[in-house]
Scaffold this active site. Sequence first.
Site, mmCIF file in Angstrom:
data_model
loop_
_atom_site.group_PDB
_atom_site.id
_atom_site.type_symbol
_atom_site.label_atom_id
_atom_site.label_comp_id
_atom_site.label_asym_id
_atom_site.label_seq_id
_atom_site.Cartn_x
_atom_site.Cartn_y
_atom_site.Cartn_z
ATOM 1 N N ASP A 1 -3.369 4.965 -4.481
ATOM 2 C CA ASP A 1 -2.807 6.008 -3.743
ATOM 3 C C ASP A 1 -4.232 6.836 -3.769
ATOM 4 O OD1 ASP A 1 -1.872 7.722 -1.324
ATOM 5 O OD2 ASP A 1 -1.607 9.098 -3.249
ATOM 6 N N GLU B 1 -1.116 -0.778 -2.484
ATOM 7 C CA GLU B 1 -1.879 0.454 -3.521
ATOM 8 C C GLU B 1 -1.438 0.276 -4.338
ATOM 9 O OE1 GLU B 1 -1.096 4.776 -0.710
ATOM 10 O OE2 GLU B 1 1.090 3.845 -1.918
#
Lengths: 228, 228
Positions: B44, B116
């Site tokens: 992320d 992610e």
Amino acid sequence: MSDLLQRLCRRLDYQFKNPALLTQALTHRSFGAQNNERLEFLGDGLINFVIGAELYDKQIRAEEGALSRLRASLVREETMALIGRELELGEVLHLGESELKSGGYRRDSILADALEAVIGAVFLDTGFDAARKVTLHVYAAFLSNLPDHETLKDAKTRLQEVLQAQSRALPVYEVLSESGPPHKREFVVRCSLSDAVETTQSAGPSRRIAQQRAAAMMLEKLSENAHA
Amino acid sequence: MSDLLQRLCRRLDYQFKNPALLTQALTHRSFGAQNNERLEFLGDGLINFVIGAELYDKQIRAEEGALSRLRASLVREETMALIGRELELGEVLHLGESELKSGGYRRDSILADALEAVIGAVFLDTGFDAARKVTLHVYAAFLSNLPDHETLKDAKTRLQEVLQAQSRALPVYEVLSESGPPHKREFVVRCSLSDAVETTQSAGPSRRIAQQRAAAMMLEKLSENAHA
């Protein structure tokens, strides 16, 4: 480069190939169009990632939630402003007249933004590895002395966990009153436990903040009772 | 490595040195303790920084606010889930029984988290440059077709700008009513202009959302009037 800037570079443990980037990083928008706002955007993302990756590496047992809380405590404005102060960024900032007069060089937000911009400038000057190295260097004291991630949980979460651990019912939050003009509302919130007579009550500029304060007070009450 | 995983690697344009990292990235927490939550945290932050740096580089005239809005549109769950679907991540996810039954492999949040985590795994496998390259590769279609950052502004901001450009007074938002149980509140908000009779009114689960909706309706009204 001035003596002050040279001292800053020594503190960053980094020499700029292109010193104009450093100058731009130290220029607040109140000073002119060539300012540090875009560099700040760049540095913000970089610091966030580098600190996150470092925590991932060092805190091998921490779950995602703990990593997030630790990172948030390190990248928040307050922490960055502390680092900015240690680097004495306030002494080399370019501020517009009005910001100078109102003491902008002491303000947390301006110092934190300048730190981000300086890191963004290092990234543009040399690349990711150099910017990562400078970030870890200026964060060294904080990284070697991390807070307990449990204490970083917000009060409502901690209160809920304490009660659940004792198999007790969840707290109830009620808004007792809401007053003041739109830009300056005040909420008064009561926190109560269904299985106890204790209640706490607190005010704040938003429902959320008032709830957090009431939860913190309830946590204290519970811990006093436990130690009584 | 299975055929499906090999196909995924071709789509990522990346070969894992340590395929166990890829397996972990594709393991949802419902499947077991060795899951992708920490990798997701890592990925992320990396995606956020890499996309931000790319926008910084490509959008040389965009101000910080525009860069932030563009980045937010690219790193939000919805966009990541689209990319996850193109990569057919749903077919290679390891999900627990209940998530499998409820169709978790189709859910935006699970696909976005897996994307992610895959990027986080590439970073651990080879380092920043490789993870950056994979990120830009899977984002290529979105990066070559960026939305107009003006349209990404929220409705309240746009309404304010439209009115300021016409030297008109700012809109006023009033909460007309607030009802429903705590977990399902409904706010009704009215937006009015001091120099016109037009008002709009909208409901939403929070004050903020109801205000945004009322502002969007007011923007439409103003544009209808302008074209009448």
